[in-house]
Design an enzyme around this catalytic site. Structure first.
Site, PDB file in Angstrom:
ATOM      1  N   SER A  53      -9.667  -3.033  -5.949  1.00  0.00           N
ATOM      2  CA  SER A  53     -10.124  -2.998  -7.340  1.00  0.00           C
ATOM      3  C   SER A  53      -9.799  -4.264  -8.126  1.00  0.00           C
ATOM      4  O   SER A  53     -10.369  -4.501  -9.192  1.00  0.00           O
ATOM      5  CB  SER A  53      -9.517  -1.790  -8.070  1.00  0.00           C
ATOM      6  OG  SER A  53      -8.127  -1.946  -8.254  1.00  0.00           O
ATOM      7  N   LYS A 121      -4.130  -3.354 -13.056  1.00  0.00           N
ATOM      8  CA  LYS A 121      -5.376  -3.743 -13.710  1.00  0.00           C
ATOM      9  C   LYS A 121      -5.103  -4.906 -14.670  1.00  0.00           C
ATOM     10  O   LYS A 121      -3.955  -5.250 -14.952  1.00  0.00           O
ATOM     11  CB  LYS A 121      -5.972  -2.572 -14.510  1.00  0.00           C
ATOM     12  CG  LYS A 121      -6.175  -1.285 -13.733  1.00  0.00           C
ATOM     13  CD  LYS A 121      -7.270  -1.378 -12.690  1.00  0.00           C
ATOM     14  CE  LYS A 121      -7.449  -0.054 -11.934  1.00  0.00           C
ATOM     15  NZ  LYS A 121      -8.367  -0.189 -10.785  1.00  0.00           N
TER      16      LYS A 121
END
Length: 234
Positions: A53, A121
């Site tokens: 990701s 993230k």
């Protein structure tokens, strides 16, 4: 009668030398464990990257060190790559118990705390920011300012869905660099609006430690956000 010569401490037998060697090793190990515990509690902790990701900033199987002094005494900012606890249940629950070896690695800071799950993230929106995807220009806007994002995975759009959010106090809006393969804030608006609590942030990902071919620092790309106005001036 002559006096017996004083015993020379350097003439001790092999048993004494063995014991002395073992004692020194034990002391070194204890000191090393203590230092490791202090470092991983207050300064840095190791984490493992299991998914794509955050490609290509972070690749699958990368090992990273996160600076635990962010947030506080150092502050978070837009662009920082952060590690945060999965307090909101974005990930499936853990079904396997950690082994004794994994618990030991967790204690010395080689692995994160057992039984807890973490995500990595990039911060796109700080408290008060309005973050949106403008499909007409194919860019993310923050407080009305469009940004160019060089860290996005090659061939990805900044977002595959339109959104417009204002980040509440005490929260952040996070997105993965591999936008087409990141179940980030955009995909969890049903849970607290997709916002992550700043209190859940464990630290700022600072260094790639493994594999050695990828040694290096992890950039926040401050230049991307340099022209973004403060939320108050929006």
């Amino acid at each position: 009668m002559s006096a017996a010569p004083a015993e020379n401490p350097h003439d001790k037998g092999p048993l004494y030398k063995t014991w002395r060697f073992i004692r020194e090793i034990v002391i070194i190990v204890v000191i090393a464990l203590a230092l490791s515990f202090v470092i991983k509690t207050f300064f840095f902790r190791a984490y493992y990257i299991p998914s794509g990701s955050m490609e290509h900033t972070l690749e699958v199987n990368d090992r990273i060190f996160a600076n635990l002094m962010v947030p506080g005494p150092f502050e978070l900012d837009r662009g920082d790559v952060v590690v945060f606890r999965d307090d909101l249940g974005w990930l499936p629950p853990v079904t396997e118990s950690p082994t004794a070896f994994e618990n030991a690695l967790s204690f010395v800071g080689i692995l994160p705390a057992s039984g807890e799950q973490y995500l990595v993230k990039r911060i796109i929106g700080m408290p008060g920011d309005t973050v949106e995807y403008d499909a007409s220009i194919d860019k993310i806007k923050i407080n009305g300012e469009a940004i160019d994002e060089p860290y996005i995975y090659t061939g990805n759009k900044p977002s595959d869905m339109e959104f417009s959010v204002t980040v509440p106090e005490g929260k952040i809006w996070v997105m993965g660099d591999h936008r087409a393969a990141s179940a980030d804030s955009r995909f969890h608006t049903d849970i607290q609006g997709g916002f992550v609590d700043i209190d859940s942030v464990q630290g700022k990902a600072s260094v790639i430690s493994w594999p050695t071919s990828r040694w290096g620092t992890i950039s926040s790309h401050d230049e991307v956000f340099a022209n973004v106005p403060d939320a108050a001036s929006n």
